[in-house]
Scaffold this motif. Sequence first.
Motif, PDB file in Angstrom:
ATOM      1  N   ASP B 146      73.118  30.235  23.364  1.00  0.00           N
ATOM      2  CA  ASP B 146      73.816  28.951  23.289  1.00  0.00           C
ATOM      3  C   ASP B 146      75.151  28.940  24.037  1.00  0.00           C
ATOM      4  OD1 ASP B 146      75.384  28.968  19.944  1.00  0.00           O
ATOM      5  OD2 ASP B 146      75.362  30.446  21.555  1.00  0.00           O
ATOM      6  N   ALA B 246      89.013  36.855  18.541  1.00  0.00           N
ATOM      7  CA  ALA B 246      88.355  35.631  19.011  1.00  0.00           C
ATOM      8  C   ALA B 246      86.874  35.879  19.136  1.00  0.00           C
ATOM      9  CB  ALA B 246      88.911  35.202  20.363  1.00  0.00           C
ATOM     10  N   GLY B 247      86.060  34.999  18.508  1.00  0.00           N
ATOM     11  CA  GLY B 247      84.616  35.155  18.593  1.00  0.00           C
ATOM     12  C   GLY B 247      84.004  33.957  19.281  1.00  0.00           C
ATOM     13  N   ALA B 276      80.725  38.790  15.263  1.00  0.00           N
ATOM     14  CA  ALA B 276      79.512  38.004  15.505  1.00  0.00           C
ATOM     15  C   ALA B 276      78.493  38.367  14.442  1.00  0.00           C
ATOM     16  CB  ALA B 276      78.959  38.288  16.898  1.00  0.00           C
ATOM     17  N   LYS B 277      77.346  37.658  14.468  1.00  0.00           N
ATOM     18  CA  LYS B 277      76.360  37.927  13.423  1.00  0.00           C
ATOM     19  C   LYS B 277      75.362  39.000  13.863  1.00  0.00           C
ATOM     20  CE  LYS B 277      73.567  35.614   9.995  1.00  0.00           C
ATOM     21  NZ  LYS B 277      72.597  34.574   9.756  1.00  0.00           N
ATOM     22  N   SER B 305      78.007  41.339  11.671  1.00  0.00           N
ATOM     23  CA  SER B 305      77.939  41.269  10.219  1.00  0.00           C
ATOM     24  C   SER B 305      76.510  41.450   9.717  1.00  0.00           C
ATOM     25  CB  SER B 305      78.495  39.942   9.724  1.00  0.00           C
ATOM     26  OG  SER B 305      77.725  38.893  10.272  1.00  0.00           O
ATOM     27  N   HIS B 306      75.512  41.021  10.534  1.00  0.00           N
ATOM     28  CA  HIS B 306      74.120  41.128  10.075  1.00  0.00           C
ATOM     29  C   HIS B 306      73.212  41.579  11.217  1.00  0.00           C
ATOM     30  CE1 HIS B 306      75.828  38.587   6.964  1.00  0.00           C
ATOM     31  NE2 HIS B 306      74.791  38.871   6.215  1.00  0.00           N
ATOM     32  N   TRP B 319      82.597  42.738   8.349  1.00  0.00           N
ATOM     33  CA  TRP B 319      83.501  41.729   8.894  1.00  0.00           C
ATOM     34  C   TRP B 319      84.679  42.393   9.587  1.00  0.00           C
ATOM     35  CZ3 TRP B 319      82.201  40.642   3.467  1.00  0.00           C
ATOM     36  CH2 TRP B 319      81.025  39.858   3.395  1.00  0.00           C
ATOM     37  N   MET B 321      88.023  41.904   9.473  1.00  0.00           N
ATOM     38  CA  MET B 321      89.350  42.174   8.916  1.00  0.00           C
ATOM     39  C   MET B 321      89.539  43.594   8.369  1.00  0.00           C
ATOM     40  SD  MET B 321      90.888  38.561   7.694  1.00  0.00           S
ATOM     41  CE  MET B 321      89.614  37.627   6.894  1.00  0.00           C
TER      42      MET B 321
ATOM     43  N   LEU C  66      86.549  33.811   5.367  1.00  0.00           N
ATOM     44  CA  LEU C  66      86.830  35.232   5.383  1.00  0.00           C
ATOM     45  C   LEU C  66      85.892  35.978   6.305  1.00  0.00           C
ATOM     46  CD1 LEU C  66      87.208  35.689   1.533  1.00  0.00           C
ATOM     47  CD2 LEU C  66      89.027  35.847   3.217  1.00  0.00           C
ATOM     48  N   SER C  67      84.669  35.441   6.463  1.00  0.00           N
ATOM     49  CA  SER C  67      83.700  36.159   7.279  1.00  0.00           C
ATOM     50  C   SER C  67      83.879  35.836   8.740  1.00  0.00           C
ATOM     51  CB  SER C  67      82.282  35.787   6.859  1.00  0.00           C
ATOM     52  OG  SER C  67      81.972  34.505   7.362  1.00  0.00           O
ATOM     53  N   TYR C  68      84.630  34.766   9.013  1.00  0.00           N
ATOM     54  CA  TYR C  68      84.970  34.404  10.388  1.00  0.00           C
ATOM     55  C   TYR C  68      83.764  34.295  11.320  1.00  0.00           C
ATOM     56  CZ  TYR C  68      86.615  34.789  15.108  1.00  0.00           C
ATOM     57  OH  TYR C  68      86.801  34.580  16.437  1.00  0.00           O
ATOM     58  N   ASP C  69      83.219  33.068  11.411  1.00  0.00           N
ATOM     59  CA  ASP C  69      82.140  32.786  12.357  1.00  0.00           C
ATOM     60  C   ASP C  69      80.929  33.677  12.136  1.00  0.00           C
ATOM     61  OD1 ASP C  69      83.540  31.587  15.514  1.00  0.00           O
ATOM     62  OD2 ASP C  69      83.151  30.655  13.582  1.00  0.00           O
ATOM     63  N   SER C  70      80.749  34.116  10.893  1.00  0.00           N
ATOM     64  CA  SER C  70      79.593  34.962  10.634  1.00  0.00           C
ATOM     65  C   SER C  70      78.997  34.477   9.318  1.00  0.00           C
ATOM     66  CB  SER C  70      80.034  36.406  10.577  1.00  0.00           C
ATOM     67  OG  SER C  70      78.898  37.220  10.530  1.00  0.00           O
TER      68      SER C  70
END
Lengths: 195, 368, 151
Positions: B146, B246-247, B276-277, B305-306, B319, B321, C66-70
């Motif tokens: 995308d 920045a994502g 990102a995911k 994250s996944h 994540w 942070m 908190l997960s920020y774009d995820s």
Amino acid sequence: MEISPWILFWASIFTSNILLTNFLGMCSYLSVSREVESSFGLGTAVFFVTTATTAINWAVYHLIIVPADIVYLQYIIFIIVIAAFVQLTEIIVERFSPVLYYSLGIFLPLITVNCAILGISLFMVIRDYSFIQSVGFGAGSGLGWLLAIMLLAGIRTRLKEKFIPTGLQGAGMSLLITGIMALAFMGFSGIVNVQ
Amino acid sequence: MNYQKIITEILILAGISGVLATLIVVAKAILQNYGECVIDINGKRKVTVKGGGSLLTSLAEENIFVPSACGGKGSCGACKCVVTDGGGPVLPTEKPFFDAKELAANYRLACQVKVKNDIKIEIPEEIFNIRKFNGKVAKIEDFTYDIKGVTFDLISPKEIDFKAGQYVQLRSPKYGKVRESVTRAYSISSKPSLQNQIQLIIRRVPEGICTTWVHDFLKEGQEVEITGPYGDFFIRDTQADIIFVAGGSGKAPIKSMLEDLAEKGCNRKMSYFFGAKTTKDLYLTKYIESFCDVFPDFTYYPILSHPEPDDNWQGRTGWIMPYFPDALRDPKNTEAYLCGSPGMIAAVTKNLMELGIPEDKIYYDSFV
Amino acid sequence: MKLSPTDKIIQDKMKPGILTANGFLGNDKRNFRDIIADDMKIVNSFDKSLEDIANRMQYLMEKSFLSYDSSIVVDKNYEVEYNSYRGVLLSPFPNAGRFGKATIKVTNLKNHMCVVWTPLHVHFIRDFGFFEGKGSKFRIEPEILYKAIFD
């Protein structure tokens, strides 16, 4: 008719108010009377238009329509004059008071179809007023309209926080108030009778 | 049938209408003619314009482009400026955009203020650098499912002068069901020294007007209109450490900043966190990692994250942070540059401040 | 229900190509007031008000920052995926303010109901009970929303 223009002027404001006695000019009256400031602005514009158009229409009627025998065209011609004059009023308001121009919005051009204005010109014809009488009548009627809308705006402002049953909110309550005001103004009717 | 009478009557009607129409035209010519008006900008520059138009369009005709996202309709509030004299009363269409403090400070919407007499205004100096460009699409690259990278050659003017981190407005035309041309903001992702070409990273917005046009209709060789540069997101000239966060399409200004720093030379310790995911959301990974060879101390932290099982992702997960402390050696002497949604910026700012980074050293480019 | 002049302006803003590519009405033949009236019949059968629903949507959204774009699992049962984009979206309703562009996808891990909304929808639902017309990409079915975020 032999009434003094000055008396016609005062009568048109109180005893023969175009809005409260003849019930003409109701739509913008009901819509704009939410706020006192915009009511004053619209009322003044209407006063300006009625005074000028009554005078112009008298001249057009007696100097053009009657000699040319086109009395059947009087409605169209009066409306053309009123429409042109409202356009002029719009241009003047936009130039000198942009805030008023924006707050009146669509209601400024809608003055054209305010039946009170055409009504005043037609009454002038039916009652066969002279030029000075017409000016007095037009100015008085305009001021009478201004008075009526200011009164309703004041009352509606006071009613803002009060309870009104859902079915009567808006136009319902305004019409009730107008009816009561009309009754009150009938109290003036003993002073002078012009219609 | 007295034809003569009918014709006379029609002529009389026409005559009355004609006279009235002439009156109106004359009135317009006199009353709506505001003559020439002088706009005094910041007390430094004066432009003379034909009165009657809005401040926004009058300035645009003099090539001074006050930012506007709605094309002057009074619905976006982006054209805020200070009018110290001659703007007339505040209009009802402007009031919803200002609080009491701003109104007292003479803030107005440039698209609603009509120039009817000499007027004094104050606008940020950067606006003088904003220009309208005609460009041509040089290249379209697919970065992810995308996200596209679109490179534009600038035709006229040929060169753009911008700071890494700024953005431009791209205009999309009427197309398909879309009945209006709109402009949308995209960060410049190419380096400032490349003055006759700019690259934008554009992510498809579901139901978006401009991004749908870019992704589905824009072709190489097509001509476009771009206005810019805008924005006050740029690297401060200090020696402090840097954290970038920045994502998604937020990578664009960071890429521009990194390329710019690489060219100018930079010894600062820098870390870039890209959340990102799954691996499908990663792009330009190898390119950003290559900056490790250019800078003495640069680390790229792509964090998924996944990750899907068949991604075989060997990098960091979870994540972003929790990984911040890895990059912080001296919080008091660290600057943070964030690009993303207001929610993300607020959450990350809070976390960075808890880790010891001073609030005035956190700079951000908010999506809203 | 007949539309007042102000409502006609809102209805026009909801058409395709004005604020978003396909508008907010989908292929629904009803006007937005009728759509709201029909959906409110369903919402009134819930034990939660529009305000409760909007507050719950806001809560899930904020937890997901908190997960920020995820994506993140909130309260052990709700998977919230938040994607944000640059830009400002205006509401077709007057004086509603400006909204960020983002999609929030919530999957209820217990009953597997899945719903997607944007910040604009929190305002639509809280202030007007507007769930968008049938056939619109972002139409939210009130029962599905309720089951996804409250079960």
